[in-house]
Enzyme design. Structure first.
Site, short mmCIF file in Angstrom:
data_model
loop_
_atom_site.label_atom_id
_atom_site.label_comp_id
_atom_site.label_asym_id
_atom_site.label_seq_id
_atom_site.Cartn_x
_atom_site.Cartn_y
_atom_site.Cartn_z
CG ASP A 255 -11.39 -1.94 -0.35
OD1 ASP A 255 -10.46 -2.76 -0.28
OD2 ASP A 255 -11.33 -0.92 -1.06
CG ASP B 178 -1.92 -1.06 1.27
OD1 ASP B 178 -2.08 -1.74 0.25
OD2 ASP B 178 -2.60 -1.21 2.31
O1 1PR Z 1 -10.70 2.85 -4.78
O2 1PR Z 1 -9.89 2.26 -7.03
O3 1PR Z 1 -8.91 4.20 -5.81
O4 1PR Z 1 -8.47 1.86 -5.10
C1 1PR Z 1 -7.93 2.06 -3.85
C2 1PR Z 1 -7.25 0.81 -3.45
O5 1PR Z 1 -6.53 1.07 -2.25
C3 1PR Z 1 -8.22 -0.33 -3.15
O6 1PR Z 1 -7.70 -1.51 -3.72
C4 1PR Z 1 -8.23 -0.44 -1.63
O7 1PR Z 1 -8.27 -1.78 -1.22
C5 1PR Z 1 -6.90 0.16 -1.24
N1 1PR Z 1 -6.97 0.92 0.01
C6 1PR Z 1 -7.58 2.10 0.18
N2 1PR Z 1 -7.39 2.53 1.46
C7 1PR Z 1 -6.64 1.60 2.06
C8 1PR Z 1 -6.18 1.65 3.46
O8 1PR Z 1 -5.56 0.72 3.95
N3 1PR Z 1 -6.49 2.74 4.15
N4 1PR Z 1 -5.66 -0.50 1.37
C9 1PR Z 1 -6.37 0.60 1.15
C10 1PR Z 1 -6.19 -1.70 1.57
C11 1PR Z 1 -4.96 -3.43 0.83
C12 1PR Z 1 -5.11 -4.75 1.35
C13 1PR Z 1 -4.02 -5.18 2.34
C14 1PR Z 1 -4.51 -6.49 2.83
C15 1PR Z 1 -3.44 -7.32 3.47
N5 1PR Z 1 -5.13 -2.50 1.83
O9 1PR Z 1 -5.01 -5.52 0.17
O10 1PR Z 1 -2.83 -5.19 1.64
O11 1PR Z 1 -5.57 -6.23 3.73
O12 1PR Z 1 -3.00 -6.75 4.65
P1 1PR Z 1 -2.47 -7.67 5.83
O13 1PR Z 1 -1.79 -8.83 5.23
O14 1PR Z 1 -1.47 -6.78 6.54
O15 1PR Z 1 -3.64 -8.02 6.68
P2 1PR Z 1 -9.56 2.85 -5.70
#
Ligand code: 1PR
Length: 528
Positions: free
Chosen positions: A380, A225
């Site tokens: 999400d 991320d």
């Molecule tokens: O909405 O098309 O602009 O895309 C935004 C992208 O950013 C989406 O794929 C959304 O999942 C991601 N995103 C937005 N905000 C966050 C945040 O964390 N605040 N990240 C975010 C989500 C991605 C997950 C993470 C897993 C594994 N995180 O894929 O990597 O939950 O984590 P872990 O192994 O530590 O539990 P758009």
């Protein structure tokens, strides 16, 4: 000098990067004369068959290419560069292929997820210079919904199994073409490219392993991320249930390009970058993200996915950019797939309301030009408990972990803008509709599990996986190698993604693979 046929679709940068990494220089074909002057020609293809042929026609390259091939001069086709050699494809009825090899291209009709995405092996059926030095148990990266069916068996170089045995490469004199992507297949793929560049001695891989049937490996994906920290530097961060701040400051877990390279060397089967502020920014002005891709693809030879901000937008000067333009810029910079999050929810809402496809949504447009396999939908979802399935109009499941009020049922509400806004659509419905619209893969996050190390949400994953035929990536909650074994044995997902445990080196990728070895089909790690 290698001559390179780029007809302008998809990620060809990584093929060029791979060749340059091997010490060769590359000249891009600009005209039919360039093509005819080539000593060695590489033709990588991605996207839609009709689009490829049309573009070659527009550029006046069809006849020079036919002439080059008919003369039997050195040629390496990759993916669509293999399919182009045939007479035609089910993907584009009525559109003639180059017709250099007798036979057609057919869609997979198998009881497995299509596209066939991931790492699979092959059995060599004849000696070839490009197979020189292989053991025979290596795996290579495939991503395709169609496979070639030659009429003359003697051109078959390798076969691979995916529900059926299919032809994964051909050889006819100096013409060699592979369905898999050597440039995306790590060090073993680079080996094959090196063989093509050096014209190694014709050889068969080790006989001991050649006759076994091949199996698609479960993929382990590292996710980064990415966002600007409070000083404006682009960093890899990590949320706890999507909250990326600790004591008010954005967590900084490293630099994106460096971390991606480390994960590649550790054996990651794929790398995903998510620009987690993409919904706020003007994506194409977010040049650092494009630069991250360019830099990463110089040294990382596994598939790269980029998400965040793949949508239509209008910049400060009133210039409108389509999601296809945004995606194209990412593909040109080294991405193999784009992942659509927020916009996918809005697209599906509109689709469900109108009950018809417009053909104009980001999902449809990008899939039409680059192929379904290049379009990932990132979901999400967040759990919402209910007392009874009749309480809501959504896909409800009975859960083994009841809610705070003892509720035995829940549904998974889709969110947009990084979990900030809940919408009236559930994850199962979203995944199914996204598939109907042409998406090729689902990245299934879970806000409740993200960063918790509690393990993947098996109930959510089974509900979504059971509703679609495209591959699903399980994401959120991995805390140990055992959690990967659990998700691969208790669900049918094709891949599992993690972030926090890899960033903090709690459980390196190699340790996950060691734990899975012998229990689940995986791509091995280690030097060639
Ligand atoms: O909405 O098309 O602009 O895309 C935004 C992208 O950013 C989406 O794929 C959304 O999942 C991601 N995103 C937005 N905000 C966050 C945040 O964390 N605040 N990240 C975010 C989500 C991605 C997950 C993470 C897993 C594994 N995180 O894929 O990597 O939950 O984590 P872990 O192994 O530590 O539990 P758009």
């Amino acid at each position: 000098m290698i001559t390179f046929l780029d007809y302008g679709a998809g990620n060809v940068r990584s093929v060029i990067n791979a060749i340059e990494k091997l010490g060769e220089s590359v000249r891009i074909v600009r005209s039919g004369e360039d093509l005819l002057a080539a000593e060695r020609l590489i033709f990588p293809g991605v996207g839609h068959f009709a689009n490829m042929i049309r573009t070659l026609e527009e550029k006046g390259l069809i006849e020079p290419l036919r002439a080059y091939l008919r003369a039997g001069r050195p040629f390496l086709g990759i993916c669509l560069g293999l399919q182009a050699l045939f007479e035609g494809s089910e993907e584009a009825p009525g559109v003639p292929g180059l017709g250099i090899i007798a036979g057609r291209v057919r869609r997979f009709h198998v009881d497995l997820a299509v596209p066939h995405i991931g790492w699979n092996g092959f059995r060599a059926l004849q000696p070839s210079a490009i197979l020189s030095g292989l053991r025979g148990d290596e795996k290579f990266y495939f991503v395709h919904s169609y496979h070639v069916v030659p009429r003359d068996e003697s051109v078959v170089l390798t076969r691979t199994d995916y529900g059926i045995p299919f032809v994964s490469s051909i050889q006819q004199g100096n013409i060699i073409a592979t369905q898999f992507h050597p440039e995306k297949s790590g060090e073993d793929g680079l080996w094959i490219l090196r063989n093509f560049l050096e014209s190694a001695r014709p050889a068969l891989p080790e006989l001991s392993t050649r006759s076994a049937s091949t199996q698609l490996a479960k993929r382990i994906i590292a996710c980064l991320d990415v966002r600007s920290d409070d000083r404006g530097d682009l960093v890899v961060t990590k949320g706890d249930r999507y909250d990326v701040r600790e004591k008010g400051t954005v967590r900084n877990l490293g630099k994106p390009v460096e971390l991606a390279r480390r994960y590649y060397e550790d054996g990651a089967d794929e790398i995903t970058f998510l620009n987690i502020t993409g919904f706020r920014d003007f994506p194409l002005e977010d040049m650092p993200m494009l630069e991250v891709l360019r830099q990463t693809s110089l040294n990382v030879f596994v598939p790269l996915t980029i998400g965040g901000g793949i949508r239509d937008y209008t910049d400060e000067n009133g210039r409108r950019y389509s999601s296809l333009e945004v995606a194209s810029e990412y593909f040109r910079s080294g991405a193999d797939k784009v992942s659509i999050g927020s916009d996918a929810v809005l697209i599906v809402e509109a689709y469900l309301k109108a009950r018809r496809k417009t053909g104009r949504s980001a999902i449809e447009e990008i899939a039409r030009v680059y192929g379904s396999q290049a379009v990932v939908i990132s979901i999400d979802p967040r759990r919402v408990y209910v007392r009874s399935p009749e309480d809501v109009q959504h896909h409800v499941i009975e859960t083994a972990t009841p809610g705070p009020g003892g509720e035995r049922y829940c549904w998974y509400q889709c969110t947009i803008k990084g979990g900030r806004e809940g919408r009236d659509v559930d994850a199962v419905t979203l995944a199914r509709a996204a598939e109907e619209l042409g998406a090729g893969e689902i990245l299934l996050n879970c806000i409740d599990r993200d960063g918790t190390h509690l393990g993947f949400d098996i109930e959510l994953i089974n509900a979504v996986k059971g509703a679609v035929t495209i591959p699903v990536i399980a994401s959120s909650g991995a805390g140990s190698a055992e959690h990967f074994l659990e998700v691969f044995t208790r669900t049918k997902v094709e891949s599992a993604l993690a972030a926090g445990i890899f960033h903090r080196e709690d459980v390196p990728i190699a340790a996950v693979k060691r734990h899975l070895q012998g229990k689940v089909e995986i791509r091995g790690v280690g030097p060639r």
